[in-house]
Scaffold this active site. Structure first.
Site, PDB file in Angstrom:
ATOM      1  N   ALA A 189       0.771  -1.240   0.000  1.00 26.23           N
ATOM      2  CA  ALA A 189       0.000   0.000   0.000  1.00 26.23           C
ATOM      3  C   ALA A 189       0.805   1.295   0.000  1.00 26.23           C
ATOM      4  O   ALA A 189       0.350   2.311  -0.549  1.00 26.23           O
ATOM      5  CB  ALA A 189      -0.947   0.003   1.198  1.00 26.23           C
ATOM      6  N   ALA A 190       1.954   1.329   0.659  1.00 25.02           N
ATOM      7  CA  ALA A 190       2.692   2.582   0.801  1.00 25.02           C
ATOM      8  C   ALA A 190       3.171   3.100  -0.567  1.00 25.02           C
ATOM      9  O   ALA A 190       3.509   2.293  -1.432  1.00 25.02           O
ATOM     10  CB  ALA A 190       3.886   2.377   1.732  1.00 25.02           C
ATOM     11  N   PRO A 191       3.136   4.426  -0.771  1.00 31.83           N
ATOM     12  CA  PRO A 191       2.846   5.490   0.196  1.00 31.83           C
ATOM     13  C   PRO A 191       1.371   5.887   0.323  1.00 31.83           C
ATOM     14  O   PRO A 191       1.064   6.857   1.004  1.00 31.83           O
ATOM     15  CB  PRO A 191       3.655   6.665  -0.354  1.00 31.83           C
ATOM     16  CG  PRO A 191       3.604   6.460  -1.839  1.00 31.83           C
ATOM     17  CD  PRO A 191       3.668   4.962  -2.039  1.00 31.83           C
ATOM     18  N   GLY A 192       0.466   5.184  -0.343  1.00 31.28           N
ATOM     19  CA  GLY A 192      -0.942   5.380  -0.070  1.00 31.28           C
ATOM     20  C   GLY A 192      -1.784   6.029  -1.143  1.00 31.28           C
ATOM     21  O   GLY A 192      -2.974   6.264  -0.922  1.00 31.28           O
ATOM     22  N   SER A 193      -1.230   6.299  -2.311  1.00 32.22           N
ATOM     23  CA  SER A 193      -2.033   6.912  -3.369  1.00 32.22           C
ATOM     24  C   SER A 193      -3.226   6.033  -3.750  1.00 32.22           C
ATOM     25  O   SER A 193      -4.368   6.504  -3.851  1.00 32.22           O
ATOM     26  CB  SER A 193      -1.174   7.177  -4.613  1.00 32.22           C
ATOM     27  OG  SER A 193      -0.199   8.164  -4.345  1.00 32.22           O
ATOM     28  N   ASP A 216       4.714  -8.969   5.662  1.00 33.67           N
ATOM     29  CA  ASP A 216       5.129  -9.493   4.372  1.00 33.67           C
ATOM     30  C   ASP A 216       3.882 -10.044   3.693  1.00 33.67           C
ATOM     31  O   ASP A 216       3.268 -11.005   4.175  1.00 33.67           O
ATOM     32  CB  ASP A 216       6.164 -10.604   4.561  1.00 33.67           C
ATOM     33  CG  ASP A 216       6.717 -11.154   3.253  1.00 33.67           C
ATOM     34  OD1 ASP A 216       6.025 -11.078   2.218  1.00 33.67           O
ATOM     35  OD2 ASP A 216       7.842 -11.680   3.274  1.00 33.67           O
ATOM     36  N   CYS A 220       4.483  -1.220 -12.679  1.00 35.78           N
ATOM     37  CA  CYS A 220       4.914  -0.120 -13.546  1.00 35.78           C
ATOM     38  C   CYS A 220       6.180  -0.535 -14.287  1.00 35.78           C
ATOM     39  O   CYS A 220       7.169   0.194 -14.326  1.00 35.78           O
ATOM     40  CB  CYS A 220       5.120   1.166 -12.747  1.00 35.78           C
ATOM     41  SG  CYS A 220       6.236   1.009 -11.334  1.00 35.78           S
TER      42      CYS A 220
END
Length: 317
Positions: free
Chosen positions: A107-111, A157, A245
């Protein structure tokens, strides 16, 4: 051979592709509908002298003519969030509903986490997991800044994520109480895995400087484990969206092929009204399941974006 040259056999108009990769990436933002309407955010940008352009495929994504959207009043109020345009694809494809239980595996950084929460009208539960403890501060900051209250932040993890009840004593990123939960599986899961990041070259020109095939193979093994766990943790009939990506088939179609063989799931079609290409079924002497064509490849020269890969799976009953 340079890393990008290996993709010449699968990229149409390779010269245009290379030229696009060398141009700076346009700046995009996502309107945070938890805190503001799209029209209100647009008016705030205009008041700051920032011009915006609609992106036809999404009502919430805007192209803006500033390199620092985070310095605008709209950002200060939490009405917009700087987010690369193709980064908004996975949550859109997952399409979570208010009240559902959703796992954001990396999830990080949360966008994408905060986008999921907005699509759910900040109702239900998002379990935002990341294995990097240092990145959780950014995840927590973004959920708080954008007014998200339905999200629990977890450090684990993802390959070995333990699905267990989240009781009312759990605290989410904004400090409010999480609802009492007793469930055996998530309704949906978003699996935007760590990758070799080739598709980010327009905003990170040095990303390929330390590129190696050993890294591609290593991270592909991790990706397979995370996607398998997501399928296992999602209920029958539930949806899992996988994204990267990178352009590398080893991290994209090969991962899907592995999980299709190992878990009870199948790929389904989707459309986000952006120019894209189907997944490739052959690469470097390997043959993948024909259904990987249902995945979509987004190239920089087609939509003036970064590079991206996205696939939608459904868990078999």
């Amino acid at each position: 051979m340079e890393p990008l040259e290996r993709y010449e056999p699968i990229v149409d108009d390779f010269d245009a592709f290379r030229a696009a990769c060398e141009r700076p990436l346009p700046t995009a933002v996502r309107v945070n509908t938890i805190e503001a309407t799209v029209e209100r955010a647009k008016r705030a940008l205009e008041a700051d002298g920032v011009e915006w352009t609609d992106r036809e495929w999404s009502d919430e994504v805007l192209s803006v003519d500033t390199d620092s959207p985070g310095s605008t009043w709209a950002s200060f109020h939490g009405w917009i969030h700087g987010q690369e345009e193709v980064s908004a694809i996975p949550a859109t494809v997952l399409a979570p509903e208010p009240g559902e239980r959703v796992w954001d595996a990396c999830a990080a950084p949360g966008s994408k986490t905060t986008q999921l929460a907005a699509l759910m009208d900040d109702e239900g539960l998002v379990v935002a997991n990341d294995n990097n403890l240092g990145r959780l501060s950014a995840l927590r900051f973004n959920t708080e800044r954008l007014g998200v209250t339905n999200t629990v932040v977890v450090n684990s993890d993802a390959r070995h994520f333990s699905l267990k009840p989240f009781d009312a004593d759990e605290r989410n990123a904004s400090g409010s109480e999480a609802r009492s939960q007793n469930f055996d599986a998530f309704d949906k899961a978003l699996v935007d895995v760590p990758c070799s990041c080739e598709g980010t070259i327009r905003k990170n020109p040095t990303v390929l400087d330390e590129w190696t095939m050993d890294h591609v193979r290593s991270v592909a093994g991790v990706q397979k484990g995370i996607l398998r766990r997501a399928v296992q943790a999602t209920r029958e009939g539930g949806t899992v969206v996988y994204s990267t990506c990178t352009f590398a088939p080893e991290e994209n179609e090969a991962v899907l092929d592995h999980v299709l063989d190992a878990e009870d799931c199948h790929l389904v079609e989707f459309d986000v009204d952006l120019d894209s290409r189907p997944g490739v079924t052959e690469w470097d002497g390997e043959r993948y399941d024909d259904s990987v064509r249902k995945a979509r490849r987004f190239y920089p020269h087609h939509n003036d974006t970064g590079g991206f890969f996205c696939a939608k799976l459904e868990v078999d009953a």
